[in-house]
Design an enzyme around this catalytic site. Structure first.
Site, PDB file in Angstrom:
ATOM      1  N   GLY A  19      -0.664  14.907  -9.350  1.00 50.70           N
ATOM      2  CA  GLY A  19      -1.967  15.404  -9.205  1.00 50.70           C
ATOM      3  C   GLY A  19      -2.211  16.776  -9.817  1.00 50.70           C
ATOM      4  N   TYR A 164       3.330  -1.173   2.314  1.00 49.62           N
ATOM      5  CA  TYR A 164       3.100  -0.152   0.884  1.00 49.62           C
ATOM      6  C   TYR A 164       2.664  -0.802  -0.215  1.00 49.62           C
ATOM      7  CZ  TYR A 164       3.987   2.976  -2.699  1.00 49.62           C
ATOM      8  OH  TYR A 164       4.026   3.880  -3.782  1.00 49.62           O
TER       9      TYR A 164
END
Length: 276
Positions: A19, A164
């Site tokens: 990010g 997940y």
């Protein structure tokens, strides 16, 4: 578009890793980067904070806005969106990068961890998108980019770490549905790495230093994201991109400089999850 100059990017989970690196790449064009995350104090095992990320953004030539918040809470996401619009006049691009990881089998996954993954990965992506959309629809060439895998319902990926996989595929399903819902208005695409990436998640959960040596640097994801986000939003939507494919389509032939160890042949790099 050839660059992101003057564009405002809202990036979740932006204090480190992929990010942050996407933000730094956009900042080199002169973009405004809204950094939304919780990390304000250094973590003993994880490098970087929102403030060190902001310093890198501004050193690269962009403008940074630090928004401290938890993506699980609607009021904190809305406050960050409002501040971004107040500061920069709008939002052009949303990067849904925030994600929680636990590679545990079913009986070893406690419900607190299950809830965390679904609240951050699936619900957080949906929430951030929902709150940015009114502003994205007013932007020129608006994009939403989710850091999510292509949807392949291969049973072995669910068998290894069902909770997940469910949470991560929730991010993918947002792309799948919203690309059609907002076709012609806002572009929705996913980006996923072919190999593991040198991040804290790999260091702490996927083999440590041995895996890091077989990884690529986050810059490959940042360059691929940049290539996607500068494409025509009306024509480029609903895609599940793989980082190296994006760059090869743009004429990049030698990817060795992205490797942690450039001396290794590409065939020895460690493939990421969800790619058969």
């Amino acid at each position: 578009m050839t660059d992101l100059a003057g564009k405002t990017l809202f990036i979740t989970g932006a204090s480190r890793g992929i990010g942050k690196t996407i933000g730094v790449r956009a900042a080199r064009d002169g973009a405004n980067i809204v950094l939304f995350a919780k990390t304000t104090e250094p973590h003993p095992k994880l490098p970087g904070t929102l403030y060190t990320a902001a310093e890198e953004i501004e050193a690269a030539g962009g403008k940074a806005l630090v928004c401290v918040g938890d993506i699980r809470f609607e009021d904190q996401v809305q406050a960050a969106v409002d501040l971004a619009v107040q500061t920069f006049g709008g939002i052009d691009i949303l990067v849904n990068n925030a994600s929680a990881l636990s590679l545990t089998p079913t009986e070893a996954t406690d419900m607190k961890r299950f809830d965390l993954m679904h609240q951050i990965n699936t619900r957080g992506t949906f929430l951030a998108t929902q709150r940015c959309l009114p502003h994205l629809k007013q932007a020129g060439n608006p994009h939403v980019l989710n850091l999510a895998p292509p949807i392949k319902l291969s049973a072995h990926w669910f068998a290894r770490h069902c909770a997940y996989t469910m949470a991560k595929y929730g991010m993918s399903l947002c792309v799948y549905g919203m690309a059609e819902e907002y076709r012609g208005k806002v572009a929705f695409n996913a980006l996923w790495p072919r190999t593991v990436i040198n991040t804290a998640a790999v260091q702490n959960h996927i083999g440590g230093d041995a895996s890091i040596r077989l990884a690529r640097q986050p810059e490959i994801m940042a360059d691929a994201a940049h290539a996607i986000l500068t494409r025509d939003a009306t024509a480029c939507t609903g895609n599940f991109f793989i980082d190296e494919q994006v760059l090869r389509e743009d004429g990049v032939e030698d990817l060795s400089h992205y490797q942690v160890d450039p001396s290794l042949p590409e065939s020895q790099l460690l493939p990421d999850f969800f790619l058969d």
